[in-house]
Design a protein around this motif. Sequence first.
Motif, short mmCIF file in Angstrom:
data_model
loop_
_atom_site.label_atom_id
_atom_site.label_comp_id
_atom_site.label_asym_id
_atom_site.label_seq_id
_atom_site.Cartn_x
_atom_site.Cartn_y
_atom_site.Cartn_z
N ASP A 86 0.92 -1.06 0.07
CA ASP A 86 0.01 -0.11 -0.07
C ASP A 86 0.98 1.33 0.03
N LYS A 87 0.39 2.23 -0.93
CA LYS A 87 1.12 3.41 -0.54
C LYS A 87 1.06 4.16 0.44
N THR A 88 0.04 3.97 1.30
CA THR A 88 -0.04 4.58 2.50
C THR A 88 -0.71 3.58 3.61
N GLU A 89 -0.53 3.98 4.78
CA GLU A 89 -1.18 3.30 5.89
C GLU A 89 -2.61 3.23 5.55
N VAL A 90 -3.32 2.21 6.02
CA VAL A 90 -4.80 1.94 6.06
C VAL A 90 -5.62 2.93 6.40
N THR A 91 -6.37 3.66 5.80
CA THR A 91 -7.12 4.91 6.27
C THR A 91 -8.39 4.51 6.86
N ASN A 92 -9.04 5.80 7.59
CA ASN A 92 -10.15 5.60 8.26
C ASN A 92 -11.32 5.22 7.07
N LYS A 96 -13.60 1.92 7.02
CA LYS A 96 -14.89 1.98 7.37
C LYS A 96 -15.60 1.21 6.21
N ALA A 97 -15.15 1.11 5.08
CA ALA A 97 -15.69 0.50 3.88
C ALA A 97 -15.77 -1.12 4.24
N PHE A 98 -14.68 -1.72 5.03
CA PHE A 98 -14.42 -2.91 5.45
C PHE A 98 -15.52 -3.10 6.56
N ALA A 100 -18.33 -1.78 7.23
CA ALA A 100 -19.81 -1.52 6.41
C ALA A 100 -19.92 -3.01 5.74
N ALA A 101 -19.09 -3.40 5.05
CA ALA A 101 -19.39 -4.56 4.20
C ALA A 101 -19.60 -6.00 5.36
N THR A 102 -18.82 -5.89 6.24
CA THR A 102 -18.82 -7.12 7.24
C THR A 102 -19.48 -7.12 8.51
N ASN A 103 -19.80 -5.74 8.72
CA ASN A 103 -20.03 -5.51 10.35
C ASN A 103 -19.37 -5.99 11.44
N TYR A 104 -18.09 -5.92 11.08
CA TYR A 104 -16.80 -6.25 11.97
C TYR A 104 -16.76 -5.49 13.09
N VAL A 105 -16.59 -6.36 14.37
CA VAL A 105 -16.29 -5.36 15.69
C VAL A 105 -14.92 -5.60 16.09
N THR A 106 -14.09 -4.41 16.34
CA THR A 106 -12.90 -4.64 16.70
C THR A 106 -12.70 -4.74 18.03
#
Length: 365
Positions: A86-92, A96-98, A100-106
């Motif tokens: 990745d060019k950058t760190e994973v962004t908010n 957020k898209a992840f 929204a697609a999976t309903n994941y809870v950190t």
Amino acid sequence: MFMQIVKKKAFICFMSLLLVLFWVLSCEKDNTKQKRTIEDLTGKMPKGMVWVQTKTFLQGAKATDKYAMQREKPAHKVKVDGFFIDKTEVTNAQFKAFVAATNYVTVAERKIDWNALKKQLPSGTQKPHDSLLQPGSLIFNKHVKAVVGMQNYAQWWTWKSGANWRHPQGPKSSIQGKDDFPVVHIAREDALAYCKWANRRLPTEAEWESAALGNETATIFTWGNKQSMLNKNANTWQGVFPTKNIDKDGFKYLAPVKKYPPNSIGLYDMLGNVWELTNDLYNVNYYKELDTSKIIHNPKGASTSYSPTNPYQVEYIIKGGSFLCHESYCASFRISAKMGTSADTGSDHVGFRTVATKEMLQVDK
């Protein structure tokens, strides 16, 4: 005679123009050929990623690095096969898209399981009050006025109930308007879940260093060997750590991605801003146990975790330093620098970026 001279000069000019045109077309052809060769080698370039070519380089502390620590020694030659990063760190926005697609809870959003936690602690450790076992995460205490010694980092770290990736500083904070900031409060489990969804993985420490070096093979920083260029190239701490930050680099704390120049292959923020998770176990003795007489191909890191300061925890390597790094404390704004973090913990200065291989990307087609 005069007309012959004129005609001769015109002919010479015409031939010169043809030569220039031929040279330009040849360059374009060569560039196109080179571009096609890269595409042939890598396949379709994934969006938001950069290709890191196969190379042999010096991993670990460089001889002229005055901040090098024992866990970074000895330096040793490694060969790492090419990969995308990745060019950058994973962004908010990406995280957020992840979600929204999976309903994941950190992990930081879940109630703490004391029975699981106590297995990582010395035998006989008393259970803390239930108020301390609520969902939350570690945040840097921005209000520290004075500290006694630098060994007790609890002086500037605070457990904040309700702190997580959506609320980086606690329940009253938010990431609204901060889509381009690195996502933080991410535990290893969270990063792996994102990777599975995105068909990516975490980099090994060797891959991370290969990417950070860019087109170089043995520099201390992503831009070369001059520390005097630090403030122009990375978001770190200036002033007196941890009581006064004078933000000479433009940011006191966390910064959006791409606010500093990229390295030689187009990667942003490999040093400073947030620490980045890797897939390697943290073991302070790992380098000392290597056979440095030969080049090591695609090293995967230690087989066991070991840190004398956290002997009961399984820790993984984080790289790159963060906005809290200062030369008086960790000085981890260097490519070889590393620290360990427990697998089940996040904080407001740790994020991640992902990698992929050509073989992995075949699944995307």
